[in-house]
Design a protein around this motif. Structure first.
Motif, mmCIF file in Angstrom:
data_model
loop_
_atom_site.group_PDB
_atom_site.id
_atom_site.type_symbol
_atom_site.label_atom_id
_atom_site.label_comp_id
_atom_site.label_asym_id
_atom_site.label_seq_id
_atom_site.Cartn_x
_atom_site.Cartn_y
_atom_site.Cartn_z
ATOM 1 N N LEU A 449 0.816 -1.210 0.000
ATOM 2 C CA LEU A 449 0.000 0.000 0.000
ATOM 3 C C LEU A 449 0.852 1.264 0.000
ATOM 4 O O LEU A 449 0.516 2.250 -0.666
ATOM 5 N N LEU A 450 1.970 1.250 0.716
ATOM 6 C CA LEU A 450 2.861 2.413 0.705
ATOM 7 C C LEU A 450 3.487 2.618 -0.662
ATOM 8 O O LEU A 450 3.653 3.754 -1.116
ATOM 9 N N GLU A 451 3.842 1.534 -1.322
ATOM 10 C CA GLU A 451 4.407 1.642 -2.673
ATOM 11 C C GLU A 451 3.383 2.217 -3.651
ATOM 12 O O GLU A 451 3.746 2.827 -4.657
ATOM 13 N N GLU A 452 2.093 2.036 -3.339
ATOM 14 C CA GLU A 452 1.016 2.528 -4.203
ATOM 15 C C GLU A 452 0.489 3.887 -3.739
ATOM 16 O O GLU A 452 -0.506 4.380 -4.257
ATOM 17 N N TYR A 453 1.143 4.504 -2.751
ATOM 18 C CA TYR A 453 0.766 5.815 -2.212
ATOM 19 C C TYR A 453 -0.617 5.793 -1.555
ATOM 20 O O TYR A 453 -1.290 6.830 -1.485
ATOM 21 N N LYS A 454 -1.015 4.650 -1.031
ATOM 22 C CA LYS A 454 -2.298 4.532 -0.331
ATOM 23 C C LYS A 454 -2.015 4.560 1.168
ATOM 24 O O LYS A 454 -2.097 3.554 1.868
ATOM 25 N N PHE A 455 -1.693 5.737 1.644
ATOM 26 C CA PHE A 455 -1.214 5.882 3.016
ATOM 27 C C PHE A 455 -2.322 5.648 4.041
ATOM 28 O O PHE A 455 -2.081 5.096 5.110
ATOM 29 N N ARG A 456 -3.522 6.088 3.737
ATOM 30 C CA ARG A 456 -4.646 5.887 4.646
ATOM 31 C C ARG A 456 -4.913 4.408 4.853
ATOM 32 O O ARG A 456 -5.088 3.940 5.987
ATOM 33 N N ASP A 457 -4.941 3.656 3.771
ATOM 34 C CA ASP A 457 -5.193 2.214 3.867
ATOM 35 C C ASP A 457 -4.052 1.502 4.585
ATOM 36 O O ASP A 457 -4.272 0.548 5.342
ATOM 37 N N ALA A 458 -2.826 1.965 4.341
ATOM 38 C CA ALA A 458 -1.666 1.346 5.004
ATOM 39 C C ALA A 458 -1.733 1.557 6.512
ATOM 40 O O ALA A 458 -1.468 0.642 7.295
#
Length: 707
Positions: A449-458
């Motif tokens: 998720l961090l690699e995909e810039y989905k910080f909220r989900d991470a």
């Protein structure tokens, strides 16, 4: 895709014209910092650059307001903003200034290279000029009605209501903010970047190569710009504040680089200064194909970072960004954050009220980081509320995350003599196996998720692991098993296994939470008596982070509860500040108030062309993917019309159904977000920026004329 050799991460350069609010923090700086901390934990070569944008017209505007010079303004606000970022854990490798000699030299060289290669064009054009002030007007010195949403106080470069990028020529009834007068057009020569020549490159690069890996809002906004046809964009301005053109450029006297051209070059000059400071070579970070460049910005900067700056970089021979994860806007307590209306929560105020040692310290910096990430406007506008902030802290950080860490340490001291107990292989059961599997699985999910810039989900996954820890401990009940020790000495193995896994899970939480809540991660390391090296990402998922028999410190609470009185005080403070706000430019007439008096005179026949009628709003709904627009059905007596109005930030749809309004009925239809709007609702704006309907004092028949 293979792992890049190096990373260059940028966060949008904030104007050094005043304090920055939490909307700015949530939009660009916090997600960038989270990503950078993750990359550092991965031991990757990463440089994180930012700095003050000190040449925009916002600077001399603020200087006028404060009765001082532009230089004094940037010297005042640059160190404050830098310190605010530091207090909230934003870990730039360099926070630079566009007023620095390195930047001026870099920006002039960039301009000269493009100009010498013939990549820029010159042309004479007519631009707005204030005859009273004897000055050409930069875009921010012009206000008027937005052609997109009819907001009456849009700037010449952008409408702060609907967010649309504009040019001064698009404004309806423009006025100068210097004098309040209607400006005239005057001829002047400028240099332009011919964006129209690069449409094919942009279309292929954005709409084909990055259509699937960039955020849909970014691609959609770029597509809209490209499909609408790009035009040459001026790169110089007639101003005395900014980066002066190289002396060798003929006709460049008295001109400076336009701030949108100058500011992004600040990323390059900041990298240069970082390299000088650290004995490094800056060039690979901007010229090597093995570098991954990522821009973190807010959605109002998409056109500059995805269309204009990439064209500049390509022409100059630099690398292009791999991604531009732009965030939407963050609202505050039911309204759009606005510096001009004083409806904002500044980083400085939050720090003074919560982060100062006497008020909570760095743990409260992490509470803000947590809540802003939790409500991050990654795909749509979001809203900060003080009640939501309190609930996120008390119900999640205190009751889930902090509670688990505290219970693990308390029980370890009580049931295992204050030392990390062993893991007894023969006593491992299915619950133990499941808990250990969840630790490894969480690491993999967070990484993806961090690699995909989905910080909220991470972040949700990290908190989820703490929740799993609480559930595991509750099912194992080591405090109950302890009561059986006298009759069953083997019961200690069950206690040891439970607390060994809980303590290893705690150490994993430190690693996983570090990109998001760095102060909390260090506090956990302190309690576990381990060095910060444990926070390296390679340690995530491991069940061997703590050595058996190692003595740990006594438990301390990671987070404190936030009381109702604190929240009430903040809400009251916000409302009081909004009532006592100051105008944007105190030294000159406010454009909104001046406009009615300075419009060009018209004859009665001109006014008679406008057909004003009273109508009743019979239905209202939000326009999809347009947070500022409402789609209205208005009964005009003789027919019901669809009208799209930019009033969604001021009224809820259900509040205005049944209201009588004044409608311009013979305005030419126009499409807004694919909806044909047939008319315009007349509105009045008060001193606080709030819109009000212009309607009859008592109800009258729909279709009645207004004269």
């Amino acid at each position: 895709m293979s792992t890049p050799e190096r990373y260059l991460i940028t966060a949008a350069l904030p104007y050094a014209n005043g304090l920055k609010h939490i909307g700015h923090l949530a939009g660009a700086y916090l997600p960038a910092d989270t990503y950078v901390r993750y990359l550092r934990a991965q031991k990757r070569d990463v440089v994180f650059v930012c700095g003050s944008d000190e040449h925009g017209t916002a600077i001399p505007i603020q200087a006028t307001k404060e009765g001082t010079t532009a230089q004094a303004i940037i010297d005042k606000y640059h160190p404050i903003i830098e310190q605010n970022f530091n207090d909230l854990g934003i870990s730039f490798d360099i926070y630079h200034r566009t007023s620095s000699p390195v930047h001026h030299e870099t920006a002039r060289e960039f301009f000269k290279t493009l100009n010498d290669k013939g990549d820029l064009i010159t042309k004479e054009s007519e631009q707005y000029f204030d005859e009273q002030a004897q000055s050409f007007l930069a875009d921010r010195y012009i206000k008027g009605t937005c052609p997109n949403c009819s907001y009456p106080a849009a700037y010449g470069d952008q409408c702060e209501s609907c967010g649309k990028s504009l040019s001064p020529d698009e404004l309806i009834n423009p006025v100068s903010t210097l004098s309040g007068n209607t400006p005239v057009k005057k001829a002047t020569k400028h240099w332009y970047l011919p964006l129209d020549k690069h449409e094919d490159f942009l279309r292929k690069w954005i709409l084909e190569e990055h259509a699937n890996d960039w955020r849909s809002t970014v691609v959609g906004q770029c597509k809209s710009w490209i499909d609408g046809g790009l035009l040459p964009r001026a790169v110089t301005r007639d101003l005395d504040w900014g980066v002066k053109l190289p002396e060798s450029v003929e006709g460049g006297e008295g001109k400076v680089l336009y701030v949108w051209f100058d500011a992004p070059i600040g990323y390059i000059s900041a990298t240069k200064q970082w390299a000088i400071n650290n004995g490094k070579d800056w060039k690979p970070y901007w010229e090597s194909k093995d570098t991954k460049l990522v821009h973190f910005i807010g959605k109002d900067n998409i056109v500059f970072h995805c269309i204009i700056f990439p064209v500049m970089l390509q022409l100059h021979g630099n690398i292009l960004p791999e991604n531009v994860p732009a965030n939407e806007f963050m609202n505050l307590e039911g309204d759009k954050m606005s510096t001009s209306r004083n409806w904002k929560l500044e980083m400085e105020d939050y720090i003074n009220d919560f982060v100062k040692p006497e008020n909570g310290g760095s743990q409260m910096a992490d509470v803000l980081r947590y809540y802003l990430t939790l409500i991050a406007p990654e795909s749509k506008d979001s809203e900060f509320t003080w009640k939501g902030f309190q609930d996120a802290n008390n119900s999640e950080l205190v009751s889930i995350f902090g509670n688990f860490v505290n219970r693990a340490l308390v029980l370890m001291h009580k049931l295992c003599k204050g030392k990390v107990p062993p893991l007894h292989e023969a006593a491992i059961d299915e619950l133990d196996k499941e808990a250990m599997a969840n630790i490894k699985a969480t690491k993999e999910k967070v990484e993806r998720l961090l690699e995909e810039y989905k910080f909220r989900d991470a972040l949700f996954e990290v908190i989820g692991l703490a929740r799993i820890g609480n559930q595991y401990m509750q099912k194992k009940e080591p405090w109950i098993i302890a009561k059986k020790l006298e009759s069953d000495p083997q019961a200690q193995h069950l206690i040891d296994n439970c607390l060994h896994i809980c303590l290893q899970l705690t150490a994993n939480l430190a690693v996983l939470i570090n990109p998001f809540l760095p102060f909390t991660a260090k506090k956990i390391c302190y309690l576990l008596k381990v060095v910060d090296k444990i926070l390296d990402w390679e340690n995530a998922g491991s069940m061997k982070l703590l050595s058996v028999g190692y003595t740990l410190r006594a438990p301390e609470l990671l987070f404190r509860k936030i009381e109702d009185e604190e929240i009430t005080r903040q809400v009251e403070k916000l409302k009081a500040a909004a009532v006592n706000k100051e105008p944007i430019i105190a030294a000159a007439p406010v454009a909104e108030k001046a406009t009615p008096a300075v419009k060009s005179a018209i004859v009665f026949d001109d006014f008679a062309k406008i057909d004003l009628k009273v109508g009743t709003i019979v239905s209202a709904e939000k326009v999809e993917k347009a947070d500022k627009l409402l789609k209205l059905q208005v009964d005009l007596g003789f027919e019901t019309r669809t009208i799209v109005s930019g009033i969604a930030l001021h009224f809820k749809p259900e509040e205005i159904v049944g209201k009588q309004v004044t409608v311009v009925c013979n305005l030419a239809p126009r499409k807004m977000r694919g909806i044909e709007s047939n008319g315009m609702i007349l509105m009045a704006e008060d001193a606080a920026g709030k819109l009000h309907f212009i309607n009859p004092e008592t109800a009258i028949d729909n279709g009645s004329g207004v004269s």
